[in-house]
Design an enzyme around this catalytic site. Structure first.
Site, PDB file in Angstrom:
ATOM      1  N   GLU A   6      37.038 -32.405 -23.605  1.00 23.88           N
ATOM      2  CA  GLU A   6      36.979 -33.909 -24.082  1.00 23.88           C
ATOM      3  C   GLU A   6      35.913 -34.310 -24.853  1.00 23.88           C
ATOM      4  O   GLU A   6      35.811 -35.064 -25.696  1.00 23.88           O
ATOM      5  CB  GLU A   6      37.194 -34.628 -23.009  1.00 23.88           C
ATOM      6  CG  GLU A   6      38.029 -35.908 -23.310  1.00 23.88           C
ATOM      7  CD  GLU A   6      37.186 -37.055 -23.696  1.00 23.88           C
ATOM      8  OE1 GLU A   6      37.652 -38.004 -24.629  1.00 23.88           O
ATOM      9  OE2 GLU A   6      35.646 -36.953 -23.620  1.00 23.88           O
ATOM     10  N   ASP A   7      34.723 -33.991 -24.384  1.00 25.84           N
ATOM     11  CA  ASP A   7      33.443 -34.154 -24.936  1.00 25.84           C
ATOM     12  C   ASP A   7      32.530 -33.066 -25.023  1.00 25.84           C
ATOM     13  O   ASP A   7      32.223 -32.397 -24.306  1.00 25.84           O
ATOM     14  CB  ASP A   7      32.771 -35.486 -24.189  1.00 25.84           C
ATOM     15  CG  ASP A   7      31.922 -36.492 -25.132  1.00 25.84           C
ATOM     16  OD1 ASP A   7      31.781 -36.237 -26.476  1.00 25.84           O
ATOM     17  OD2 ASP A   7      31.214 -37.251 -24.507  1.00 25.84           O
ATOM     18  N   HIS A  15      34.620 -37.309 -17.991  1.00 26.72           N
ATOM     19  CA  HIS A  15      35.194 -37.605 -19.235  1.00 26.72           C
ATOM     20  C   HIS A  15      34.147 -37.730 -20.354  1.00 26.72           C
ATOM     21  O   HIS A  15      33.526 -36.410 -20.592  1.00 26.72           O
ATOM     22  CB  HIS A  15      35.732 -38.916 -18.977  1.00 26.72           C
ATOM     23  CG  HIS A  15      36.645 -39.687 -20.073  1.00 26.72           C
ATOM     24  ND1 HIS A  15      37.195 -40.948 -19.660  1.00 26.72           N
ATOM     25  CD2 HIS A  15      36.732 -39.082 -21.201  1.00 26.72           C
ATOM     26  CE1 HIS A  15      38.226 -40.985 -20.770  1.00 26.72           C
ATOM     27  NE2 HIS A  15      37.872 -39.997 -21.705  1.00 26.72           N
ATOM     28  N   ILE A  39      30.168 -37.601 -21.931  1.00 24.28           N
ATOM     29  CA  ILE A  39      28.881 -37.163 -21.443  1.00 24.28           C
ATOM     30  C   ILE A  39      27.758 -37.407 -22.352  1.00 24.28           C
ATOM     31  O   ILE A  39      28.059 -37.851 -23.654  1.00 24.28           O
ATOM     32  CB  ILE A  39      28.879 -35.829 -21.299  1.00 24.28           C
ATOM     33  CG1 ILE A  39      29.148 -34.809 -22.574  1.00 24.28           C
ATOM     34  CG2 ILE A  39      30.064 -35.233 -20.286  1.00 24.28           C
ATOM     35  CD1 ILE A  39      29.002 -33.442 -22.702  1.00 24.28           C
ATOM     36  N   HIS A  97      35.891 -39.683 -13.032  1.00 22.54           N
ATOM     37  CA  HIS A  97      37.155 -40.443 -12.674  1.00 22.54           C
ATOM     38  C   HIS A  97      37.529 -39.699 -11.257  1.00 22.54           C
ATOM     39  O   HIS A  97      38.753 -39.308 -11.255  1.00 22.54           O
ATOM     40  CB  HIS A  97      38.129 -40.594 -13.667  1.00 22.54           C
ATOM     41  CG  HIS A  97      37.829 -40.970 -14.911  1.00 22.54           C
ATOM     42  ND1 HIS A  97      37.357 -42.299 -15.129  1.00 22.54           N
ATOM     43  CD2 HIS A  97      37.707 -40.587 -16.269  1.00 22.54           C
ATOM     44  CE1 HIS A  97      36.978 -42.690 -16.321  1.00 22.54           C
ATOM     45  NE2 HIS A  97      37.144 -41.542 -17.118  1.00 22.54           N
ATOM     46  N   ASN A 112      35.019 -45.063 -20.398  1.00 22.00           N
ATOM     47  CA  ASN A 112      35.496 -43.901 -21.335  1.00 22.00           C
ATOM     48  C   ASN A 112      34.522 -43.041 -21.800  1.00 22.00           C
ATOM     49  O   ASN A 112      34.325 -41.930 -21.631  1.00 22.00           O
ATOM     50  CB  ASN A 112      36.099 -44.371 -22.579  1.00 22.00           C
ATOM     51  CG  ASN A 112      36.902 -43.230 -23.388  1.00 22.00           C
ATOM     52  OD1 ASN A 112      36.134 -42.411 -23.995  1.00 22.00           O
ATOM     53  ND2 ASN A 112      38.207 -43.373 -23.578  1.00 22.00           N
ATOM     54  N   ASP A 113      33.470 -43.709 -22.333  1.00 19.89           N
ATOM     55  CA  ASP A 113      32.225 -42.849 -22.938  1.00 19.89           C
ATOM     56  C   ASP A 113      30.724 -43.573 -22.366  1.00 19.89           C
ATOM     57  O   ASP A 113      30.771 -44.441 -22.272  1.00 19.89           O
ATOM     58  CB  ASP A 113      32.267 -42.804 -24.288  1.00 19.89           C
ATOM     59  CG  ASP A 113      31.389 -41.459 -24.859  1.00 19.89           C
ATOM     60  OD1 ASP A 113      31.014 -40.822 -23.958  1.00 19.89           O
ATOM     61  OD2 ASP A 113      31.319 -41.522 -26.100  1.00 19.89           O
ATOM     62  N   ASN A 127      36.046 -46.745 -27.174  1.00 17.77           N
ATOM     63  CA  ASN A 127      36.209 -45.252 -26.859  1.00 17.77           C
ATOM     64  C   ASN A 127      34.676 -44.647 -26.692  1.00 17.77           C
ATOM     65  O   ASN A 127      33.851 -44.989 -26.079  1.00 17.77           O
ATOM     66  CB  ASN A 127      37.262 -44.516 -27.617  1.00 17.77           C
ATOM     67  CG  ASN A 127      37.743 -43.448 -27.012  1.00 17.77           C
ATOM     68  OD1 ASN A 127      37.052 -42.358 -27.098  1.00 17.77           O
ATOM     69  ND2 ASN A 127      38.982 -43.293 -26.803  1.00 17.77           N
ATOM     70  N   ASP A 183      37.850 -41.180 -31.760  1.00 15.10           N
ATOM     71  CA  ASP A 183      37.674 -40.854 -30.503  1.00 15.10           C
ATOM     72  C   ASP A 183      36.247 -41.042 -29.992  1.00 15.10           C
ATOM     73  O   ASP A 183      35.521 -41.918 -30.259  1.00 15.10           O
ATOM     74  CB  ASP A 183      38.285 -39.595 -29.867  1.00 15.10           C
ATOM     75  CG  ASP A 183      38.624 -39.682 -28.293  1.00 15.10           C
ATOM     76  OD1 ASP A 183      37.742 -40.058 -27.544  1.00 15.10           O
ATOM     77  OD2 ASP A 183      39.681 -39.264 -27.718  1.00 15.10           O
ATOM     78  N   ASN A 184      35.697 -39.587 -29.779  1.00 16.95           N
ATOM     79  CA  ASN A 184      34.263 -39.537 -29.495  1.00 16.95           C
ATOM     80  C   ASN A 184      33.222 -39.405 -30.868  1.00 16.95           C
ATOM     81  O   ASN A 184      33.774 -38.781 -31.797  1.00 16.95           O
ATOM     82  CB  ASN A 184      33.849 -38.410 -28.494  1.00 16.95           C
ATOM     83  CG  ASN A 184      34.220 -38.587 -27.083  1.00 16.95           C
ATOM     84  OD1 ASN A 184      34.189 -39.447 -26.544  1.00 16.95           O
ATOM     85  ND2 ASN A 184      35.301 -37.447 -26.816  1.00 16.95           N
TER      86      ASN A 184
END
Length: 733
Positions: free
Chosen positions: A55-56, A115, A117, A134, A168-169, A224, A269-270
Site C-alpha cells: 500500500e505504501d 497503512h 508509512i 489499524h 490514512n497516511d 489520503n 492516493d499516496n
C-alpha cells in the site's frame, strides 16, 4: 389518513431524488464512466514475495525502499488473514528481493495492520520508521527505530489520540512529530462511506508532537496521501475523492496555510516526492467506482502520474503509467529511484519498471483532462441506475410504512391508572429491570445508558434492594465487593437464582461497560446489604445481550436484541425488518444458540415449573412460548400478540401469570420529546398455556406520571413498575 399518505409520498419522492443525485454525484467524483486503457512502461516485472499488497512505499536517498504490506481495509478485498509486514528492498541490487524486517519485543504483531508509512532521519543518522496501524480497525501511529545491519525494527512507542480517529497516511517531521491525514470524519467504516456518499468535506490534517496535537487543515472530502517538499516548507495532501493535490505552506507554529490545489484528473492516493527535483509521483485509481465496487471480471485499474513544477504558476501533470487491471490492480503509490520506478497497490502485487526508453527519453504522456461526458452506453447505465434508485426508494418507502406500523406510531396514549400509586423516592435515573424474591425483597437495576435513548446521569449504574413489606419503602444501595470495575458499571436485565442446597442467592446482571455486552455473576449477602462479584461471562454469541434468566449457579439463557453490535447497523436491520435475533444458552461446559428468528428479542423469563421459556419480541408485539426439552433444546409452542411493545417479563410464582412492562408507542419512545413524552403500559397475561390466554391492560399512562415503562413486578396486592431511564412507581392492585 389520505393527507398523511400524500405527505409521506412527497417525502419518499424527495428522498428518491436526493438519493439519485447523490449517486450520480458520487459516480462523477469517482470517474465511474472512465474507460481504462494501457500505457505501460518498458521492462515491468512483478516483485516476487509481495503478494498481499504494497500500500505504501518510500525510498531513501541510498536506494533502500520500505514497503508496507497486508493492509486489511474496510470495504476493500483482503487476500490474507495473516498480520501485515514491513519489507525493505535494495534498489541497487539486481535481484530485487524484498526482505522482511524483524520486529523486536513489546509490539503486538498478531494485530499489525499497516497503512501509510514515513521515514525520518535525525542529525546523527538514526532512522525512524512511522507506520499508520489499524489493529481491530482502530487508528494509531507506531514509531520504530530502524537497525539496517540487523534488518530489524525496534519498537519505540504507539501514538493514540482522539484527533487521530481515521488515519490514512503520515509524514514524519521529527523524531516523534508528524502530520497525518484523516480519511473520514468518523472512525466507523459504514459512517465513513456515508460521509463520502453525502460529499461531506469534513476530513482533516492533524499535527502531532509530544507538546501539542491540533487540526492544522480541514475541508477535505477524503484526505489520503501526504508528504513534504525537500526543503520542508510545503506539505502536499491528496484528496482522493476530489481528484486534487493540495499545496499547503508550513508556518512556524506548524499550522498549514493553503496555497493552491492542482486538479490531477484521477483519484490520487499516496504521494512520493523526488528529493532532487521536487517532483511529485502519485499512485492513483483511474476509476474509483471500480476500486470501491470491485469484481474479478472487471477489476480496478492502476495509474501513475507525475507533477512537475508544482509550486509554479503552471504545474505540469503527466501520466507515466496506466493499466486496465490485467497487470496491476489498485495502484496506491509510485516511488522513483534514478531510472527505475516502484509501483505498489492496496491489496494486489507490486511492480518494478524502467523509466527510460531505449532512446534515452523519459517515458511520459500528457494526461487527458478530467471529463464527465456520458456516451450513449453511459446513458443506458444511467437509465438502469435510475431504475434501481426508484426501486430502492419504493422499498425504503414500504419499509418506513412497516416501521411506522411496527412502532405503533399512530397509537394515541391514554390513562388507565391504578389506585394509590406513588413514585419511589431515590429512583431518578431509571429502574430498567426489577425482580422480587418470595420474601418480598425487590432487586432493581438503575442507571442504564443505552445507545439512542436519553441518559440523565454520568454516574455508574447501581443495584438497589427494596423490602416491599416495609411501609416506608426505603431503597438500599447494594455495596459491590470483589474485583469489579464499578466505574463502568452499566446494568441492564437482571435475574436471581437461589441454590436449593444451601440457600445461597446469586444475582445475574447484564452489563454494558463501554457499550460492550457481558454478564456479571454476584452472590447476594442480604444481611450485609452487599453483593460479591464472582465472575464475568463474555462470549462471541453474547454480543448484544438485553435480558437474562438464570437456571443454575453459573448457567443462564440470554436474549440478543440485535444481530450486530454496531448502532448504525442495528438501526438498518430494524428498518429492513430482518428477524436475525436469538436466544443463547450458557453454561461452563457449553455455549449454544438455542432459538432464533426474533425481530428484536428483549425480555426473557421462565415458568414456575421450569418447563417453558417466555421471550418478548418487542418489535413484533409478541410473547413467544418455548418448551425446554433439554437445556440446549427449545421447541417453539406459540406466539401471543399483546398489541404493545413489551420489554421485560416477570412471572408470578404462584399463578404463572406474566406481567409485562411495555411501550405503547414505540416511535415516541425512540424519538423522545419532553413536550410529547413516551407513555407507559403494563400488561398481564393469564392462562398463557391454554387455548385462550387472556391479555389485559392493567395500567396505562400518557407520560405525565412515568415515562418508558420497562418492567412490572407483582407482590401480593401491590405492583412495582420500573422505567428505562426515568422513575419507578409503586401501586395498589
Amino acid at each position: 389518513m389520505g393527507k398523511k399518505v400524500i405527505i409521506l409520498s412527497i417525502i419518499i419522492a424527495a428522498f428518491s431524488a436526493f438519493l439519485g443525485e447523490r449517486v450520480l454525484n458520487l459516480r462523477k467524483k469517482l470517474l465511474a464512466t472512465r474507460e481504462l486503457g494501457q500505457n505501460h512502461l518498458p521492462n515491468c516485472k512483478h516483485i516476487k514475495g509481495l503478494e498481499h499488497g504494497s500500500e505504501d512505499i518510500t525510498i531513501l536517498p541510498g536506494g533502500l525502499a520500505f514497503i508496507s504490506t497486508g493492509l486489511q481495509y474496510p470495504g476493500m478485498p483482503s487476500v490474507t488473514d495473516s498480520p501485515g509486514k514491513i519489507y525493505i528492498l535494495d534498489m541497487e541490487e539486481e535481484r530485487m528481493k524484498p526482505v522482511e524486517l524483524r520486529m523486536g519485543r513489546g509490539f503486538e504483531l498478531e494485530s499489525f495492520n499497516p497503512h501509510g508509512i514515513s521515514v525520518y532521519t535525525d542529525d546523527g543518522g538514526v532512522m525512524y520508521l512511522f507506520v499508520v496501524n489499524h489493529p481491530q480497525h482502530q487508528s494509531q501511529v507506531e514509531i520504530f527505530r530502524f537497525l539496517e545491519e540487523e534488518n530489524s525494527l525496534v519498537y519505540l512507542k504507539t501514538i493514540k489520540h482522539e484527533l487521530l480517529l481515521s488515519v490514512n497516511d503520515v509524514v514524519a517531521v521529527g523524531v516523534e512529530s508528524f502530520y497525518a491525514t484523516n480519511d473520514g470524519y468518523f472512525s466507523n467504516g459504514i459512517l465513513k462511506m456515508l460521509g463520502m456518499f453525502l460529499s461531506l468535506p469534513w476530513c482533516t490534517v492533524v499535527y502531532y508532537s509530544p507538546d501539542e496535537v491540533k487540526v492544522v487543515a480541514d475541508g477535505f472530502y477524503m484526505a489520503n496521501g501526504i508528504n513534504v517538499s525537500p526543503d520542508k516548507r510545503h506539505v502536499y495532501v491528496a484528496d482522493i475523492v476530489d481528484g486534487k493535490v493540495h499545496v499547503m505552506e508550513r508556518q512556524e507554529s506548524n499550522d498549514l496555510t493553503p496555497v493552491k490545489s492542482v486538479d490531477v484528473g484521477t483519484l490520487p492516493d499516496n504521494i512520493e516526492v523526488d528529493p532532487q527535483t521536487g517532483d511529485l509521483w502519485v499512485g492513483c485509481h483511474p476509476n474509483g467506482w471500480k476500486i470501491f465496487f470491485s469484481t474479478p471480471e472487471d477489476p480496478p485499474g492502476s495509474e501513475v502520474i507525475r507533477i512537475e513544477n508544482i509550486l509554479s504558476d503552471q504545474p505540469s501533470v503527466q501520466q507515466v503509467y496506466m493499466d486496465d487491471g490485467s497487470v496491476l490492480i489498485g495502484s496506491s503509490v509510485a516511488a522513483p529511484y534514478g531510472e527505475k520506478l516502484l509501483i505498489g497497490s492496496v491489496y494486489h502485487r507490486a511492480l518494478y519498471c524502467d523509466l527510460k526508453l531505449k532512446s534515452g527519453l523519459i517515458y511520459k504522456t500528457t494526461l487527458n483532462p478530467r471529463t464527465n461526458g456520458e456516451t450513449s452506453t453511459n446513458m443506458g447505465r444511467l437509465i438502469v441506475l435510475s431504475t434501481v434508485v426508484l426501486a430502492f426508494a419504493v422499498f425504503v418507502g414500504r419499509r418506513f410504512y412497516a416501521l411506522h406500523h411496527m412502532a405503533l406510531a399512530s397509537r394515541e396514549l391514554t390513562r388507565n391508572h391504578l389506585p394509590k400509586c406513588q413514585l419511589l423516592e431515590g429512583i431518578e435515573f431509571g429502574a430498567e429491570d426489577i425482580t422480587i424474591l418470595r420474601d418480598g425483597l425487590a432487586i432493581l437495576s438503575t442507571g442504564l445508558k443505552y445507545p439512542g435513548l436519553p441518559s440523565y446521569s454520568d454516574d455508574p449504574g447501581k443495584i438497589y434492594t427494596l423490602d416491599v413489606l416495609d411501609p416506608d419503602l426505603r431503597l438500599v444501595p447494594l455495596h459491590i465487593e470483589g474485583d469489579f470495575d464499578q466505574t463502568s458499571f452499566n446494568p441492564h436485565g437482571i435475574s436471581v437464582f437461589t441454590d436449593e442446597n444451601d440457600g445461597s442467592i446469586y444475582l445475574f446482571v447484564v452489563n454494558h461497560p463501554h457499550h460492550t455486552s457481558q454478564v456479571e455473576i454476584f452472590q447476594l449477602l442480604e444481611e450485609e446489604n452487599s453483593i460479591v462479584h464472582l465472575k464475568t461471562i463474555k462470549h462471541d454469541l453474547l454480543h448484544n445481550v438485553n435480558d437474562i434468566v438464570a437456571v443454575g449457579v453459573d448457567s443462564f439463557y440470554a436474549t440478543n436484541d440485535a444481530y450486530s453490535s454496531h448502532d448504525g447497523v442495528k438501526a438498518l436491520l430494524t428498518i429492513f425488518g430482518l428477524h436475525w435475533c436469538d436466544v443463547v444458552y450458557y453454561s461452563p461446559t457449553e455455549v449454544k444458540l438455542v432459538a432464533e428468528g426474533f425481530h428484536s428479542a428483549n425480555g426473557i423469563n421462565i415458568s414456575p415449573d421450569h418447563r417453558y421459556l417466555y421471550v418478548s419480541d418487542i418489535l413484533d408485539h409478541d410473547i413467544d412460548v418455548l418448551e425446554i426439552q433439554k437445556k440446549d433444546l427449545l421447541v417453539p409452542i406459540k406466539s401471543i400478540d399483546v398489541g404493545s411493545l413489551c420489554d421485560n417479563i416477570e412471572v408470578d410464582p404462584d399463578t404463572g401469570d406474566l406481567w409485562l412492562g411495555c411501550h405503547p408507542n414505540g416511535a415516541k419512545f425512540a424519538f423522545s420529546n419532553p413536550e410529547d413524552p413516551p407513555g407507559s403500559e403494563v400488561i398481564r397475561i393469564q392462562n398463557i398455556h391454554s387455548d385462550h390466554p387472556v391479555v389485559s391492560q392493567v395500567y396505562a399512562d400518557d407520560g405525565r406520571v412515568i415515562i418508558g415503562s420497562s418492567v412490572a413486578a407483582r407482590y401480593g396486592g401491590k405492583l412495582l413498575i420500573g422505567t428505562v431511564y426515568q422513575r419507578a412507581l409503586w401501586c395498589n392492585l
